[in-house]
Design an enzyme around this catalytic site. Sequence first.
Site, PDB file in Angstrom:
ATOM      1  N   GLU A  69       0.917  -1.355   0.186  1.00 21.59           N
ATOM      2  CA  GLU A  69       0.068  -0.005   0.037  1.00 21.59           C
ATOM      3  C   GLU A  69       0.807   1.188  -0.049  1.00 21.59           C
ATOM      4  OE1 GLU A  69       0.625  -2.558   2.197  1.00 21.59           O
ATOM      5  OE2 GLU A  69      -0.887  -2.323   3.959  1.00 21.59           O
ATOM      6  N   ALA A 108       7.771 -38.913  -6.782  1.00 21.63           N
ATOM      7  CA  ALA A 108       7.670 -39.572  -7.812  1.00 21.63           C
ATOM      8  C   ALA A 108       7.738 -41.048  -7.751  1.00 21.63           C
ATOM      9  CB  ALA A 108       8.297 -39.094  -9.159  1.00 21.63           C
ATOM     10  N   THR A 165      20.672 -37.636  -1.803  1.00 23.17           N
ATOM     11  CA  THR A 165      20.396 -37.387  -3.350  1.00 23.17           C
ATOM     12  C   THR A 165      21.329 -36.266  -3.723  1.00 23.17           C
ATOM     13  OG1 THR A 165      18.095 -37.026  -2.375  1.00 23.17           O
ATOM     14  CG2 THR A 165      18.549 -35.922  -4.503  1.00 23.17           C
ATOM     15  N   ASP A 175      22.464 -38.368  -7.227  1.00 30.40           N
ATOM     16  CA  ASP A 175      22.142 -37.600  -8.434  1.00 30.40           C
ATOM     17  C   ASP A 175      22.626 -36.119  -8.872  1.00 30.40           C
ATOM     18  OD1 ASP A 175      19.974 -39.401  -7.617  1.00 30.40           O
ATOM     19  OD2 ASP A 175      18.177 -37.846  -7.657  1.00 30.40           O
ATOM     20  N   LEU A 177      18.573 -28.483  -8.861  1.00 28.87           N
ATOM     21  CA  LEU A 177      17.323 -27.827  -8.305  1.00 28.87           C
ATOM     22  C   LEU A 177      17.142 -26.571  -8.887  1.00 28.87           C
ATOM     23  CD1 LEU A 177      18.005 -29.072  -4.765  1.00 28.87           C
ATOM     24  CD2 LEU A 177      16.859 -30.389  -6.620  1.00 28.87           C
ATOM     25  N   ARG A 181      14.106 -25.200 -14.934  1.00 24.16           N
ATOM     26  CA  ARG A 181      14.548 -24.730 -16.123  1.00 24.16           C
ATOM     27  C   ARG A 181      13.432 -24.917 -17.177  1.00 24.16           C
ATOM     28  NH1 ARG A 181      17.460 -28.171 -13.105  1.00 24.16           N
ATOM     29  NH2 ARG A 181      16.638 -30.431 -13.924  1.00 24.16           N
TER      30      ARG A 181
HETATM   31  C1  AOF Z   1       4.897  -6.803   4.319  1.00 22.91           C
HETATM   32  N1  AOF Z   1       4.395  -6.175   3.182  1.00 22.91           N
HETATM   33  O1  AOF Z   1       2.905  -5.450   1.728  1.00 22.91           O
HETATM   34  C2  AOF Z   1       2.321  -5.658   4.142  1.00 22.91           C
HETATM   35  C3  AOF Z   1       3.177  -6.256   5.205  1.00 22.91           C
HETATM   36  O2  AOF Z   1       8.869  -5.306   9.485  1.00 22.91           O
HETATM   37  P1  AOF Z   1       7.884  -4.663   8.515  1.00 22.91           P
HETATM   38  O3  AOF Z   1       7.641  -3.123   8.606  1.00 22.91           O
HETATM   39  O4  AOF Z   1       8.282  -4.771   7.122  1.00 22.91           O
HETATM   40  O5  AOF Z   1       6.501  -5.282   8.595  1.00 22.91           O
HETATM   41  C4  AOF Z   1       6.232  -6.415   8.302  1.00 22.91           C
HETATM   42  C5  AOF Z   1       4.789  -6.918   8.673  1.00 22.91           C
HETATM   43  O6  AOF Z   1       3.882  -6.051   8.230  1.00 22.91           O
HETATM   44  C6  AOF Z   1       4.427  -8.439   8.284  1.00 22.91           C
HETATM   45  O7  AOF Z   1       4.616  -9.442   9.257  1.00 22.91           O
HETATM   46  C7  AOF Z   1       2.767  -8.122   8.301  1.00 22.91           C
HETATM   47  O8  AOF Z   1       2.391  -8.379   9.225  1.00 22.91           O
HETATM   48  C8  AOF Z   1       2.827  -6.448   8.032  1.00 22.91           C
HETATM   49  N2  AOF Z   1       2.097  -6.391   6.640  1.00 22.91           N
HETATM   50  N3  AOF Z   1       4.242  -6.789   5.389  1.00 22.91           N
HETATM   51  O9  AOF Z   1       6.087  -7.287   4.623  1.00 22.91           O
HETATM   52  C9  AOF Z   1       3.474  -5.769   3.073  1.00 22.91           C
HETATM   53  N4  AOF Z   1       1.246  -5.265   3.881  1.00 22.91           N
HETATM   54 ZN    ZN Z   2       2.065  -1.956   6.051  1.00 21.81          ZN
END
Ligand code: AOF
Ligand code: ZN
Length: 326
Positions: free
Chosen positions: A46, A149, A192, A196, A200, A203
């Site tokens: 936002e 798988a 693994t 193999d 990871l 692709r």
């Molecule tokens: C996000 N991105 O767009 C929204 C979040 O440490 P901060 O300030 O980045 O806050 C992280 C928290 O903010 C996250 O755990 C969630 O609860 C809230 N919303 N966080 O990283 C976003 N809207």
């Molecule tokens: Zn926020």
Amino acid sequence: MHRCLELAARGRGRVGVNPLVGSVLVRKGSVIAEGWHEGFGLAHAERALLERFKGTMEPADVLYVNLEPCCHHGKTLPCIDLILEKGVKHVVYGMQDPAEHAQGKGILTLRAAGVDVRGPVLPELAARLNRGFVSLHTQGRPWVTLKMARTRAGAVSNVDGSPLKITSREQDAWAHEFLRGTHDAIIVGVETVLSDDPQLTRRILNKKIDHDSYHPLRIVLDPNFRIPENAKLVSEFAVGTIVVTAPGNIMQPKCASLRGRGVNVFPVPLDGRLFDFAALWKVLITSSGDFHGVVSALVEGGRRTWDAFRKARVVDEEVLLVGDEY
Ligand code: AOF
Ligand code: ZN
């Protein structure tokens, strides 16, 4: 809200333990501004939108966001302050934020300030997209998907234990696009790697699909630090690989050598012959240096690794690909 979810997904692999969030501003039925959370520690969706939007807010404009706007002081300032400051009068949210600092507080605070807040809208899709973030805040660990798988006859490898190509090109394309593409990390046991020598990566099987943009982190569970220095995961694809090993192995010259190439080597205590899961989660959800944590993991095997996760009761979803032998 569908557009919010699309925008949110662009943050995959960049937001670490934060949620995937997208936001749109709608005027008279048209989107006039967009924003999304682009990376750990960066502006929330936002805020990104409102800071980018240079127009004047009209009373009927509606701000959509797939997660309730935050009202706490974290790495960034509360989004609700900016929403009020910019004069937004209508907010539609996808789901409540399950984090302890939120849980509806953002919604209540906006309403108390006179904003018309509606939701949840498409909460199942919103929670599905953020199943990792939700798991972190409800189960205290990443969301875990197990991928297996087997042939129609039930074999998962050759009789001598050597790898068997089971899945078709189409199944591989799906696994790369939709399984690897929707998890923060792929986890394999060191067995693994020894048998193999996998890459990871995601692709390009269908050239029309752009797989280049996102590669999950690669995590190797290696209690006794047996990973060969020439394994692809720590040579060709060293950056983005994490080797988890017992704390005693950190002093080995191999550790310094791998770290020198950009491999993250994380010490985690053992519980018997396997890692202590609580300690493993703690390391995986904690930000350190350029690692910002993972909230979802695709466990690709092998058999002993699957068994360990099942026995610890930490599997949320199992995906079984049944194939002919190729
Ligand atoms: C996000 N991105 O767009 C929204 C979040 O440490 P901060 O300030 O980045 O806050 C992280 C928290 O903010 C996250 O755990 C969630 O609860 C809230 N919303 N966080 O990283 C976003 N809207
Ligand atoms: Zn926020």
